[in-house]
Design an enzyme around this catalytic site. Structure first.
Site, PDB file in Angstrom:
ATOM      1  N   THR A 112      10.615  31.454 -14.147  1.00 35.35           N
ATOM      2  CA  THR A 112      11.410  32.637 -15.380  1.00 35.35           C
ATOM      3  C   THR A 112      11.442  34.133 -13.921  1.00 35.35           C
ATOM      4  O   THR A 112      12.121  34.870 -14.597  1.00 35.35           O
ATOM      5  CB  THR A 112      10.981  32.599 -15.833  1.00 35.35           C
ATOM      6  OG1 THR A 112       9.096  32.656 -16.089  1.00 35.35           O
ATOM      7  CG2 THR A 112      10.917  31.598 -16.628  1.00 35.35           C
ATOM      8  N   ARG A 152       3.536  36.022 -10.614  1.00 39.44           N
ATOM      9  CA  ARG A 152       5.260  35.590 -11.166  1.00 39.44           C
ATOM     10  C   ARG A 152       6.113  34.032 -11.494  1.00 39.44           C
ATOM     11  O   ARG A 152       5.848  33.485 -10.284  1.00 39.44           O
ATOM     12  CB  ARG A 152       5.992  36.591  -9.519  1.00 39.44           C
ATOM     13  CG  ARG A 152       7.511  36.769 -10.289  1.00 39.44           C
ATOM     14  CD  ARG A 152       8.323  37.747  -8.440  1.00 39.44           C
ATOM     15  NE  ARG A 152       8.605  36.935  -7.690  1.00 39.44           N
ATOM     16  CZ  ARG A 152       9.468  37.267  -6.863  1.00 39.44           C
ATOM     17  NH1 ARG A 152      10.349  38.238  -7.291  1.00 39.44           N
ATOM     18  NH2 ARG A 152       9.996  36.543  -5.905  1.00 39.44           N
ATOM     19  N   ASP A 207       2.133  34.611   1.339  1.00 39.01           N
ATOM     20  CA  ASP A 207       1.814  33.302   2.364  1.00 39.01           C
ATOM     21  C   ASP A 207       1.861  33.790   3.228  1.00 39.01           C
ATOM     22  O   ASP A 207       0.883  33.338   4.134  1.00 39.01           O
ATOM     23  CB  ASP A 207       3.317  32.049   1.100  1.00 39.01           C
ATOM     24  CG  ASP A 207       2.979  31.528   0.570  1.00 39.01           C
ATOM     25  OD1 ASP A 207       2.196  31.414  -0.238  1.00 39.01           O
ATOM     26  OD2 ASP A 207       4.258  31.355   0.104  1.00 39.01           O
ATOM     27  N   ASP A 232       7.395  35.924   1.953  1.00 34.11           N
ATOM     28  CA  ASP A 232       6.929  35.786   0.890  1.00 34.11           C
ATOM     29  C   ASP A 232       5.084  36.118   1.202  1.00 34.11           C
ATOM     30  O   ASP A 232       4.390  35.802   2.516  1.00 34.11           O
ATOM     31  CB  ASP A 232       6.481  34.370   0.069  1.00 34.11           C
ATOM     32  CG  ASP A 232       4.913  33.992  -0.724  1.00 34.11           C
ATOM     33  OD1 ASP A 232       4.268  34.794  -0.783  1.00 34.11           O
ATOM     34  OD2 ASP A 232       6.109  33.839  -1.535  1.00 34.11           O
TER      35      ASP A 232
HETATM   36  C1  PRP Z   1       4.577  38.835  -5.220  1.00 31.50           C
HETATM   37  C2  PRP Z   1       4.116  40.217  -4.834  1.00 31.50           C
HETATM   38  C3  PRP Z   1       4.342  41.413  -5.833  1.00 31.50           C
HETATM   39  C4  PRP Z   1       5.266  40.215  -6.552  1.00 31.50           C
HETATM   40  C5  PRP Z   1       6.346  41.374  -7.074  1.00 31.50           C
HETATM   41  O1  PRP Z   1       2.871  38.277  -6.038  1.00 31.50           O
HETATM   42  O2  PRP Z   1       2.896  40.475  -3.920  1.00 31.50           O
HETATM   43  O3  PRP Z   1       3.398  40.890  -6.450  1.00 31.50           O
HETATM   44  O4  PRP Z   1       5.660  39.045  -6.063  1.00 31.50           O
HETATM   45  O5  PRP Z   1       7.758  40.505  -7.427  1.00 31.50           O
HETATM   46  P1  PRP Z   1       8.467  40.983  -8.494  1.00 31.50           P
HETATM   47  O6  PRP Z   1       8.768  42.660  -8.250  1.00 31.50           O
HETATM   48  O7  PRP Z   1       9.257  40.041  -8.763  1.00 31.50           O
HETATM   49  O8  PRP Z   1       7.283  40.688  -9.838  1.00 31.50           O
HETATM   50  P2  PRP Z   1       3.865  36.669  -6.563  1.00 31.50           P
HETATM   51  O9  PRP Z   1       3.806  36.294  -7.200  1.00 31.50           O
HETATM   52  O10 PRP Z   1       4.063  35.847  -5.360  1.00 31.50           O
HETATM   53  O11 PRP Z   1       1.803  36.583  -6.110  1.00 31.50           O
HETATM   54  P3  PRP Z   1       0.792  36.251  -4.979  1.00 31.50           P
HETATM   55  O12 PRP Z   1       0.765  37.389  -4.497  1.00 31.50           O
HETATM   56  O13 PRP Z   1      -0.199  35.674  -6.089  1.00 31.50           O
HETATM   57  O14 PRP Z   1       1.135  35.292  -3.668  1.00 31.50           O
HETATM   58  N1  URA Z   2       7.500  38.174  -3.629  1.00 33.83           N
HETATM   59  C1  URA Z   2       7.320  38.228  -2.418  1.00 33.83           C
HETATM   60  O1  URA Z   2       6.442  37.455  -1.816  1.00 33.83           O
HETATM   61  N2  URA Z   2       8.559  38.720  -1.706  1.00 33.83           N
HETATM   62  C2  URA Z   2       9.608  38.678  -1.910  1.00 33.83           C
HETATM   63  O2  URA Z   2      10.945  38.941  -1.633  1.00 33.83           O
HETATM   64  C3  URA Z   2       9.866  38.699  -3.221  1.00 33.83           C
HETATM   65  C4  URA Z   2       8.701  38.566  -4.259  1.00 33.83           C
END
Ligand code: PRP
Ligand code: URA
Length: 208
Positions: A107, A103, A202, A199
């Site tokens: 944006t 994400r 993380d 997150d």
């Molecule tokens: C997080 C999570 C989802 C997304 C959810 O991933 O694991 O994939 O955000 O958000 P959304 O419903 O608003 O799209 P992130 O983009 O942080 O990537 P990562 O798993 O690589 O840390």
């Molecule tokens: N992605 C995450 O990991 N946590 C949130 O709360 C939203 C998006």
């Protein structure tokens, strides 16, 4: 909102431990895997069966075996990886696809960067896994990527959802059943689920 909440006591107990900010990465990973396994039990309730006969030490016995092509499990990278092994513990023969979507922090739009699926996509049932369903952008994009490759039987399994995310998946993919352990209150201005768990990526991988 069309969503199935897995409210089994063990799932809800473990979810609360996962949410706790004092839960470190090791325990977070273990709990997420356990919850994924329990949720997989629920989500696979209607898998098709075929009658088979086995020989017990005392004679033939009619029983059942999973029918059709092996299930596909598709974690959305990165955080979806935290749920993969839990599902595979229950369904070790499943095939695994990977979808890379992150994400954009400004944006909040999903950015696709990887896709590798098992063969015979059109003939398999798929479970897409990601702990977080926030705006819903990442899950909607992942499901689109799967459908573009021919999949037509897809379920989405997330740990925590915001109402906005569930509604977006319902709107864009009304054929996809959504399973979660909880639907929280709302999103904050940065697209984080409140109260959520922070997150997920993380916390699983110890990054910041
Ligand atoms: C997080 C999570 C989802 C997304 C959810 O991933 O694991 O994939 O955000 O958000 P959304 O419903 O608003 O799209 P992130 O983009 O942080 O990537 P990562 O798993 O690589 O840390
Ligand atoms: N992605 C995450 O990991 N946590 C949130 O709360 C939203 C998006």
């Amino acid at each position: 909102m069309n969503v199935k909440i897995v409210n089994h006591p063990l799932v809800q107990h473990k979810l609360t431990l996962i949410r706790d900010k004092n839960t470190g990465s090791k325990e977070f990973r273990e709990l997420l895997e356990e919850v994924a396994m329990l949720m997989a039990y629920e989500i696979t309730r209607d898998l098709p069966l075929a009658e088979v006969t086995v020989e017990t030490p005392l004679g033939p016995c009619k029983g059942h075996a999973l029918a059709g092509k092996k299930l596909g499990v598709v974690p959305i990278l990165r955080a979806g990886l935290g749920m993969l092994n839990g599902v595979l513990k229950l369904i070790p023969a499943a095939k695994v696809g990977h979808i890379g979507v992150y994400r954009d922090p400004e944006t909040l739009q999903p950015v696709e960067y990887y896709c590798k699926m098992p063969t015979d996509v059109a003939e398999r049932e798929f479970i897409v896994v990601d702990p977080m369903l926030a705006t819903g952008g990442s899950s909607v994009a992942a499901i689109e990527m799967l459908k573009k490759r021919g999949a037509s039987h897809i379920k989405l399994m997330c740990l925590v959802a915001a109402p906005e995310g569930v509604s977006l998946v319902n709107k864009e993919h009304p054929d996809v059943e959504v399973y979660v352990a909880a639907v929280d209150e709302r999103l904050n201005d940065h697209g984080y689920i409140i109260p959520g768990l922070g997150d997920a990526g993380d916390r699983i991988f110890g990054t910041k």
